[in-house]
Design a protein around this motif. Structure first.
Motif, PDB file in Angstrom:
ATOM      1  N   LYS A  72      -8.158  -2.992   1.160  1.00 23.78           N
ATOM      2  CA  LYS A  72      -7.798  -2.353   0.071  1.00 23.78           C
ATOM      3  C   LYS A  72      -9.116  -2.217  -0.775  1.00 23.78           C
ATOM      4  N   ARG A  93      -2.862   1.015  -4.290  1.00 18.78           N
ATOM      5  CA  ARG A  93      -2.417   0.995  -2.747  1.00 18.78           C
ATOM      6  C   ARG A  93      -0.774   1.209  -2.908  1.00 18.78           C
ATOM      7  N   LEU A 128       2.698   2.400  -0.336  1.00 16.65           N
ATOM      8  CA  LEU A 128       3.188   2.281   0.822  1.00 16.65           C
ATOM      9  C   LEU A 128       4.442   3.297   0.909  1.00 16.65           C
ATOM     10  N   LEU A 162       3.851  -5.333   3.392  1.00 16.21           N
ATOM     11  CA  LEU A 162       3.693  -5.233   2.020  1.00 16.21           C
ATOM     12  C   LEU A 162       2.867  -6.416   1.602  1.00 16.21           C
ATOM     13  N   VAL A 205       0.193  -4.375  -1.182  1.00 16.68           N
ATOM     14  CA  VAL A 205       0.509  -3.096  -1.414  1.00 16.68           C
ATOM     15  C   VAL A 205       1.087  -3.185  -3.054  1.00 16.68           C
ATOM     16  N   ASP A 206       0.613  -2.109  -3.684  1.00 19.96           N
ATOM     17  CA  ASP A 206       0.984  -2.073  -5.385  1.00 19.96           C
ATOM     18  C   ASP A 206       2.182  -1.387  -5.501  1.00 19.96           C
ATOM     19  N   LEU A 215       5.671   0.290  -3.455  1.00 16.32           N
ATOM     20  CA  LEU A 215       6.518   0.982  -2.228  1.00 16.32           C
ATOM     21  C   LEU A 215       7.314   2.225  -2.719  1.00 16.32           C
ATOM     22  N   ILE A 249       0.092   4.581   4.361  1.00 14.96           N
ATOM     23  CA  ILE A 249      -0.569   3.532   3.290  1.00 14.96           C
ATOM     24  C   ILE A 249      -1.558   4.389   2.425  1.00 14.96           C
ATOM     25  N   ASP A 280      -4.389   5.006  -0.428  1.00 13.39           N
ATOM     26  CA  ASP A 280      -5.355   4.266  -1.507  1.00 13.39           C
ATOM     27  C   ASP A 280      -5.767   5.484  -2.274  1.00 13.39           C
TER      28      ASP A 280
END
Length: 441
Positions: free
Chosen positions: A20, A26, A28, A59, A64-65, A67, A295, A297
């Motif tokens: 990351k 980030r 998902l 996650l 992951v920030d 979802l 994913i 970014d």
């Protein structure tokens, strides 16, 4: 023509995704879970549970920030208790594992009302649920924070039904209804994007950072390719909304997370507008398709220019499937190969030999004795071809579930889309009641 396609269980292999980026957002992106879906009346709860467990781990592993689940969480508007339990258990576990934010919007298979009922409760779990659009458009723009720092501005748009946008359509122009409806949907997205841009400007003045804008949608974009004829898409289309253009998504939007189409793809050849596809194969026609989540970014370069990096995260196969079509010798050879794998595999078998076989099911059952193979669909094409000479062939109802049969009957009636939705909801509620009574018997 002989056909032998397999979709066998794979061990989960973590792809070599880039780490990351520092100070990046980030996301998902997933959609079209269809929890509770049957395959030829075969329950698939073990697949859904395994996928959700895998998603939880992903996650955390990939930091992951946010979802985003872009619609069709459930397969019907009246999901079973077991399907709802999987959904709520997933969200509770995600909260315990400190997933920062979850955005969920309704799809055409979901009940907007049912999802909205849990909105306030799930908000405590860092989960934002949008079943239908708000009367105040600004309420559908959510700003996500990490502590006191804004992470993202999200335009939370669920599946848009006729009643959501018809207020802007002149009823006297009924002959142009479809065109006007498309225009109303485009106007809605453009208006929402203006509000999101305004909020972005306000945040920039306060925090001196340019916060990315994300949009969701559950729709059928122009040029999108469906996954297969049997991928489970029972579309409740609104007019000709299959002609929605990528131009409805304003350039100020950094990423558009779409659901509804089960095949992963770009829209309008734009990297930033994506379908992620369904996470498991919805039918035997999807054998061979690599299922995935995305994913994304988003990080800044000089002068607030945002760089977008998108990586595919393959979803493991949790249930073996195989499609076989041919004469009996070919079918037997394929079954022998599958037996050697020692896997539990669900089969769709179609006999296409020239010799008529009256006891095809019994012969197949004998070949499957003492194996982990389960034939959940057996079709005798030779018998059907013979019957065509005497009468019009009708699909074998054994190969259809209750909902498929109901929809075939419903499609023969000249009724509005809204009436169709209400009848489908009523029938799904009846099925849910009957299935739960059977489960408690």
């Amino acid at each position: 023509m002989n056909v032998f396609k397999t979709h066998l269980v794979q061990q989960s292999q973590t792809p070599a995704l880039p780490p990351k980026p520092k100070d990046a957002l980030r996301i998902l992106h997933t959609s079209d879970w269809h929890l509770g879906k049957l395959l030829y009346n075969q329950p698939r709860y073990h697949e859904f549970a395994n996928f959700l467990d895998w998603l939880q781990d992903s996650l955390v592993e990939f930091e992951v920030d946010v979802l985003i689940v872009a619609g069709d969480i459930f397969d019907t508007m009246a999901p079973s208790n077991r399907a709802e339990h999987l959904y709520h258990q997933f969200l509770a576990t995600a909260f315990k594992r400190h997933i920062k934010h979850i955005i969920i919007v309704a799809g055409n298979h979901d009940s907007p009302t049912s999802l909205q009922k849990t909105k306030e409760v799930l908000g405590v779990l860092n989960t934002h649920v949008v079943g239908s659009i708000s009367q105040n458009m600004a309420d559908d723009i959510i700003t996500l924070y990490d502590d006191d720092t804004p992470l993202a501005i999200v335009m939370t748009v669920p599946y848009l039904r006729d009643r959501d946008v018809r207020g802007s359509i002149d009823p006297e122009q009924v002959e142009h209804h479809d065109k006007l409806l498309l225009s109303a949907v485009a106007d809605y997205y453009h208006s929402l994007a203006k509000l999101a841009k305004k909020r972005q400007d306000e945040l920039k003045k306060t925090y001196q950072i340019s916060v990315p804008i994300i949009a969701t949608g559950h729709l059928y974009a122009a040029g999108a390719s469906v996954s297969s004829a049997d991928d489970g898409m029972r579309d409740i289309q609104i007019g000709t909304l299959g002609q929605i253009s990528a131009s409805i998504f304003d350039d100020t939007i950094d990423y558009v997370a779409l659901g509804h189409i089960h095949a992963a793809q770009k829209v309008g050849k734009q990297e930033r507008i994506r379908y992620c596809g369904s996470p498991i194969a919805m039918g035997f026609g999807e054998i061979g398709r690599q299922k995935q989540v995305l994913i994304i970014d988003i990080h800044k370069e000089n002068n607030d220019k945002k760089q977008l990096s998108i990586n595919s995260l393959p979803v493991p196969i949790f249930q073996g499937l195989a499609k076989i079509a041919g004469d009996m010798t070919f079918i037997q050879n394929c079954l022998d190969k599958l037996k050697a794998t020692q896997q539990e595999v669900w089969l769709e078998i179609e006999y296409t030999g020239e010799t008529l076989i009256g006891n095809l099911k019994q012969q197949i059952d004998t070949l499957l004795d003492d194996s982990k193979l389960v034939a959940i669909s057996i079709k005798n094409k030779a018998r059907h071809q013979g019957s065509l000479q005497a009468a019009v062939w009708i699909d074998n109802p054994k190969n259809l579930d209750e909902m498929d049969i109901f929809l075939k009957r419903l499609n023969k009636e000249k009724i509005t889309n809204e009436d169709k939705e209400q009848l489908i909801l009523a029938y799904q509620s009846l099925l849910k009641s009957l299935h739960e009574q059977d489960g408690n018997a």
